[in-house]
Structures are given as structure tokens and as C-alpha cells.
Design an enzyme around this catalytic site. Structure first.
Site, PDB file in Angstrom:
ATOM      1  N   ASP A 115      46.854  44.163  45.632  1.00  0.00           N
ATOM      2  CA  ASP A 115      47.718  43.014  45.366  1.00  0.00           C
ATOM      3  C   ASP A 115      47.016  41.713  45.778  1.00  0.00           C
ATOM      4  O   ASP A 115      47.077  40.703  45.071  1.00  0.00           O
ATOM      5  CB  ASP A 115      49.033  43.191  46.137  1.00  0.00           C
ATOM      6  CG  ASP A 115      50.071  42.180  45.706  1.00  0.00           C
ATOM      7  OD1 ASP A 115      50.479  42.217  44.532  1.00  0.00           O
ATOM      8  OD2 ASP A 115      50.445  41.333  46.534  1.00  0.00           O
TER       9      ASP A 115
ATOM     10  N   LYS B 219      45.494  38.301  43.425  1.00  0.00           N
ATOM     11  CA  LYS B 219      45.664  36.863  43.693  1.00  0.00           C
ATOM     12  C   LYS B 219      44.308  36.157  43.677  1.00  0.00           C
ATOM     13  O   LYS B 219      44.186  35.023  43.204  1.00  0.00           O
ATOM     14  CB  LYS B 219      46.384  36.668  45.030  1.00  0.00           C
ATOM     15  CG  LYS B 219      47.809  37.228  44.987  1.00  0.00           C
ATOM     16  CD  LYS B 219      48.522  37.155  46.322  1.00  0.00           C
ATOM     17  CE  LYS B 219      49.869  37.880  46.219  1.00  0.00           C
ATOM     18  NZ  LYS B 219      50.628  37.875  47.476  1.00  0.00           N
TER      19      LYS B 219
END
Lengths: 382, 382
Positions: free
Chosen positions: B240, B244
């Protein structure tokens, strides 16, 4: 070089592959710069360099047809063949702000935008009429936004014309301070308090003031490094910091004025009225009070910082404060500015923005960013 | 109460005295929300609450005529008398994304905007056709922006229609991360590197992991507090966070893909393939490697942090890193996100943004901020 770096395309190709700006059809913006000093000159360079890219990527025709200084001005109708080349010999005429603004508005462009890089009350006095006439204004100049409240309200009312006024660079130069606060408020958040260190000079002095050298020695060093104003009392008085606090409080809807800010000046009363030369000879008078403050801070396990704070209940204050060693302001880098917003949504942990908050390049970039916000909101042609 | 507080006018009056939004003439925007989960519901509440203010202060007619979930959808043509009241009984019909988008675009509004709060590939697959049709999209969903590069480029090309896609809330929720990078680049700055802690969960774990308690105990505590995903490997894997990083690198024009990121997962290889229940029973396997990492960090006088970093030469990396105790990342508050941009202009001292980077309220506010950016750029009526 890693495998990754070897396979990375040329940055220019890459930038084209991932277009950075949304193309929204051609628009033109005529920009006039008032005050070609350090920030204004830097801005002109940044804008010149960006013009081809803005045209190709965003369809923005950025025109730079006019510059006005204190004594003289340049309009490109005087030098049609120069075509915006700031480095070429130019024909100057006597400065006349009205003629300057009229010329800008007479250009064939979708909108006219004045950049006020002066520090002049005479320029600010003209904001209302320029805005009423539909000209946008962008400025790093704190005078309008932190000045007398009735004038500020008059300036805001003049924006009823649809003209826009932006002033991100008045606080923290290019750091996203005002737009961050604006976005919090516009999305329905409520400001509970703002706390900041808005003077790189005072941040440096507090960081370096560790007891090994007298404060006066540090102050002389800061002045030699160009960190202070020529008269360091302009930094030590805290007034410039208080102006930034006023700007943030007003942004959040509070009709604060400079007189409402409780400012604890670092300049001893007996040195306040001296000439600059006489003051510089008596800097040692600062040492005892600063040493005492440092000793007290350390006795409580804290650090000494120059802090501006505002909240609607307690009001506004600019002073030396003792902060716990765990406070984010205790760990800033040398001349950094820092601001933290505590809001309804950012209640437990505030939102923090930190970085260099002064210097012509980053200040000009802050102005440039405002200019682009206005340019991007211009309606595109069919 | 100080003198100041006593003389401060009512905040509502104050807010009116200093108008927060530039009035730019009436405009209307029809907003459809896809995925009324935690973030989507919170956004609907924020938008509902803000509608009267947006109309009075900014002339923005914000319409909320349509919501679609996985199974069913609500269009206000089915309940004309309800007039946007989300709390009232509603008539639902089976979900159909095409019908949903068509209905939104058929509304009498200046523009249609879809908010994608789903985490659905099916929704992302429709971005190109929606954008080509002129509908704007705002999303906190990382799938599109960090997904396969060809699809991302197709989505960007679809914006040639003039439609806009914004995704501030994909990194740091409501923190101004992408718009800050965007503004640096648009004003001609060059990104040299970006470094960040983009997982509040891993930040909390690193902050708390001081050797007094085993890592597995902290992890169980974090899970009980709701800080981790139901399967904590979704946090510990670093994927995750890598998404980003991909979003930020692409924003700066680098065609990075998830496979280019060197991710050092905190999940030992032998635990990667277990069921969630089996994994939760064997958390102690994390303790020895994490203790070793902490011991090594401390031996060098540093702290252990989970860091994502990208620079065009070195590429992208997500891993545990030993940072000097003076590093800003050493002093973040518990679950805070932090990002620092090192650029040509912010070269010596980077620009830092820090604060809570997760949670429905701040994520919804990030989406709301994007929506306002698009709304403010809509051309006003005469």
C-alpha cells in the site's frame, strides 16, 4: 546506477508521457509586474522559463508585457521587436501606475493580472480600483492583507467584480500555508488554533542559542550571513511575524488587527529608540535576558522558541515560549518556518507544514503558484 | 477570557465580514458518489452540510442527485420530493454504472462529477469513457493512479476532453501532498527526491517498538485498536505504501510501476502464504528480526522507521531504514504520515508536510477539496 535508473526514459519524454497539467483549451493572461526587485526579478525569470511549457502543456498564453519600478516602467508597446526579452536593452518611460494598469488591461488577453512585489502603500491603495475593474492581483506583500481592517474589507469587497486576489507568499514564502488553511475551511473544517514559527531569522537564533555563545555574538553572525534585516530590530521586534499571524487569523474569518496581537519584543526598551548604529554597538544588552530565558527553559526540560499563536478564545500572541523537547517546533532545521493547524478534524494531531520560508526563489514560486491558480480558473476558448 | 476574546465578534459575522471564497457568479455541479462506504458516507455528510454555504458564499449550486453502491443505487428522479435528504427513506434500484453516469450527465448542471470511493477495478475501467464524455472524476482510490501504466496513460489521455481527474486523497488523505508537489513542478521546480512515511500503522509500530515489548505484542495491540487491516500483512507487506510512492513518482513525470519498487516486506517468507488465522497465531516469528533491526539501529545512535523513498537515479524503495535521531521522521507523532520533497529550490532543507494520513473524515475532506478545485474552475454564468 540501478537497473531502474537505466531503464528510466529521458525525463522530458517521461514528463510528456504523464502530462502534468490538464489541457483545458487556450487562454491568455497578461501579467504586469510591479516592483522588479529581488523577488520580482526572480519571478520574471521563472515565468519566462515556463512560458513555452505552459503553452504546450496547458494551452496558457502567458504574456509579460509590462514591468514598473519606483521611478520608471517598461511597456512592450515601446519595444515591439523585443518580444519580452528582459535581458535586451529596453526603452523605459517614467513610472505611472494608472497608465501601467490601463495598458495591461488594454492588451488582447482573456484577463489581466498585476503582481505586486513592491512594499509600497501607494500600490496597495490602488488595489480596490484595480480589482473593481476586473484585474486580478497576486502579491507577496503583507501590507494589504495585514493592514488596517477597513481597507482590507474594502479590498475584499472589490473582489465582487469576479477579480481574484491571492497572497500565498505572504506567509512562509512558497510553502503551502494559506491554501492549506483555505482548503480546510472551505471543506467545512473549523480552526481551533494556529501556531507557527514564521521568522527564519529568529528560528536560527533560537536553534543556535545553546548557552555556549552569547546571544549578541549569534546575532552579529546572523547579520553577517544576511539572515537579518539591516537593522536586526526589524526581526527582533516580532512585528513581521505578527503580520503573518494577522493574515492567517483573517483567513479564518477573524477580524484581527495588528494592534490586537500581544507582541513581546526581544528588543529591550532602552534600545528601541536608538539609531541602528548605536543599537548595533549595544547588542550585549540582549545577552542577560536571553540567557535567563534559556536557563529557565532548560530548568523545565524544555527548549526556547519564538512562537506565534492564535486561537479564537485566547487571541493572538508573538513571544519567546518554552516548549517541551518533544514538540515538533523543537526539531526544525535551522532557518525553517513551520506552521501547525489544529482544527475540528485535525484535533488530536495537528496538520503541519515545514520548510524554508524566505528567499527570492521560493517566494517567487509562491507568487507563481497563485498566478497559475488564477490562470487555470480562466474559462477556455471554444 | 482576555480583552481580545471579549471584543471578538460572533464567528459567523466575522466570517461574513471577511468573505472566504471569491464570488465568481453562479455555477452548478452535479455530483454522483460511487461507493457509499465509510469515506463516501462521510463525504456525503460534509457536502450536505456545506451546500448552503457554498451557494451563499461562492454561488456554487452543488447537486447530490445520485449514489451507487455495489448492489443498488439511488437516483433522485426516483424520489423527487426527497430533495437530497440522505437520511430519509429512499427508493433504491439495482446498481448500473452506465445508467448512473448517464443520469448524472443528463442533469441540468454546468458539469457532472463522479466521486469514486469504491475500491473497484470495475469502476476504474470506466474512467476513460467517463472522462472522454466530459465528466470530471475525483477519487481517494489508488487503483487507477498506481495501477498498470498503459491504463494510467489512457486515463490521462482521456482528459484531453477537458475533463479533470483529481486524487489528492490517495496519498496522506486530506494532507496537501499531491497539490504541493504539483505546484512545485508547475512553477518550474525539479523534484530531486521524495521521502515519506505513508503508513500510520507502520509509523505507530516503529514509534512504539522501543525494546520494552515484543513487536508481536505491539502488532496485536495495533490490530485491537483498529489501526491495522483485518489481515495485518496488508500493512506489513508495504504494498500500500509502494502504491503511494508510485503515485508521487508518476506525478513528477516518471513512468514508475509497482513492479519497479524494491519492497522489503516485514512479513517473513514462511508466513506469507498462511491463512489470516494461522498468521495471527504465529506473529512471534516477527520478533527476532525486528529486535535485531532495532538493536542495529540503536548501535549506530539511530532510530528505526518504515520509509518510502524515490529519486530518479536510485529508483524507488520501501523498507525499514535507520535514520539519525535528528531526522524529522524520528519525531513524528504516533500515527502521523509525513512526506518531504527535496527539489532544486528546496535543496538544502526540504519541504515537509505532516499530519494524520488516514481516517474517513480527513480522507473525505481531501476528496471534497479536489471537488472544490474543479468547481472553482468552472466558468461562471453571465
Amino acid at each position: 546506477m540501478t537497473r531502474f535508473a537505466q531503464t528510466l526514459p529521458d525525463p522530458i519524454i517521461a514528463a510528456k508521457a504523464v502530462p502534468p497539467l490538464p489541457p483545458t483549451g487556450p487562454r491568455s493572461l497578461a501579467v504586469g509586474v510591479i516592483g522588479p526587485g529581488r523577488v520580482g526579478s526572480c519571478l520574471l525569470q521563472q515565468l519566462e522559463a515556463a512560458r513555452p511549457r505552459l503553452w504546450h502543456e496547458a494551452g496558457l498564453d502567458l504574456q509579460l508585457p509590462a514591468v514598473v519600478g519606483r521611478q520608471r516602467m517598461w511597456l512592450d508597446c515601446d519595444d515591439p521587436e523585443l518580444n519580452h526579452r528582459q535581458d535586451a536593452a529596453q526603452t523605459w518611460r517614467p513610472a505611472d501606475l494608472e497608465e501601467f494598469a490601463s495598458y495591461l488591461q488594454s492588451r488582447r488577453a482573456d484577463a489581466a493580472l498585476l503582481v505586486d512585489c513592491s512594499a509600497s502603500e501607494l500600490v496597495v491603495a490602488r488595489y480596490p480600483s484595480w480589482l473593481k475593474a476586473g484585474m486580478h492581483i497576486v502579491t507577496p506583500n503583507k501590507l494589504a492583507v495585514s493592514g488596517p481592517l477597513p481597507r482590507w474589507l474594502e479590498i475584499r469587497r472589490a473582489c465582487d467584480s469576479g477579480a481574484r486576489l491571492r497572497y500565498e507568499a505572504t506567509v512562509g514564502a512558497g510553502l503551502p500555508v494559506i491554501q492549506t488553511l483555505r482548503s480546510l475551511l472551505d471543506t467545512g473544517d473549523q480552526l481551533r488554533s494556529v501556531q507557527g514559527m514564521f521568522s527564519g531569522t529568529l528560528a536560527w537564533l533560537c536553534n543556535r542559542h545553546d548557552g555556549t555563545r552569547p546571544f549578541s555574538v549569534l546575532l552579529r553572525e546572523a547579520r553577517d550571513l544576511g539572515y537579518t534585516e539591516p537593522d536586526p530590530r526589524d526581526d527582533l521586534s516580532g512585528i513581521d511575524v505578527a503580520r503573518k499571524l494577522v493574515i492567517l487569523a483573517r483567513e479564518a474569518g477573524h477580524p484581527l488587527s495588528l494592534e490586537d496581537v500581544r507582541i513581546e519584543s526581544l528588543v529591550p526598551a532602552e534600545l528601541a529608540a536608538l539609531s541602528c548604529e548605536a543599537f548595533l554597538e549595544r547588542l550585549e544588552a540582549l545577552d542577560a535576558p536571553m540567557d535567563l530565558a534559556l536557563t529557565r527553559a532548560r530548568a523545565g526540560g524544555g527548549v526556547l522558541r519564538h512562537v506565534a499563536s492564535f486561537d479564537p478564545q485566547e487571541g493572538a500572541r508573538v513571544s519567546l515560549q518554552v516548549l517541551p523537547a518533544s514538540h515538533p517546533f523543537a526539531h526544525t532545521r535551522l532557518t525553517d518556518n513551520i506552521v501547525q493547524f489544529t482544527t475540528a478534524r485535525y484535533g488530536e494531531n495537528p496538520l503541519v507544514v515545514q520548510g524554508p520560508g524566505a528567499g527570492p526563489e521560493v517566494t517567487a514560486a509562491g507568487v507563481f503558484g497563485d498566478l497559475l491558480q488564477i490562470a487555470h480558473a480562466l474559462p477556455a476558448h471554444a
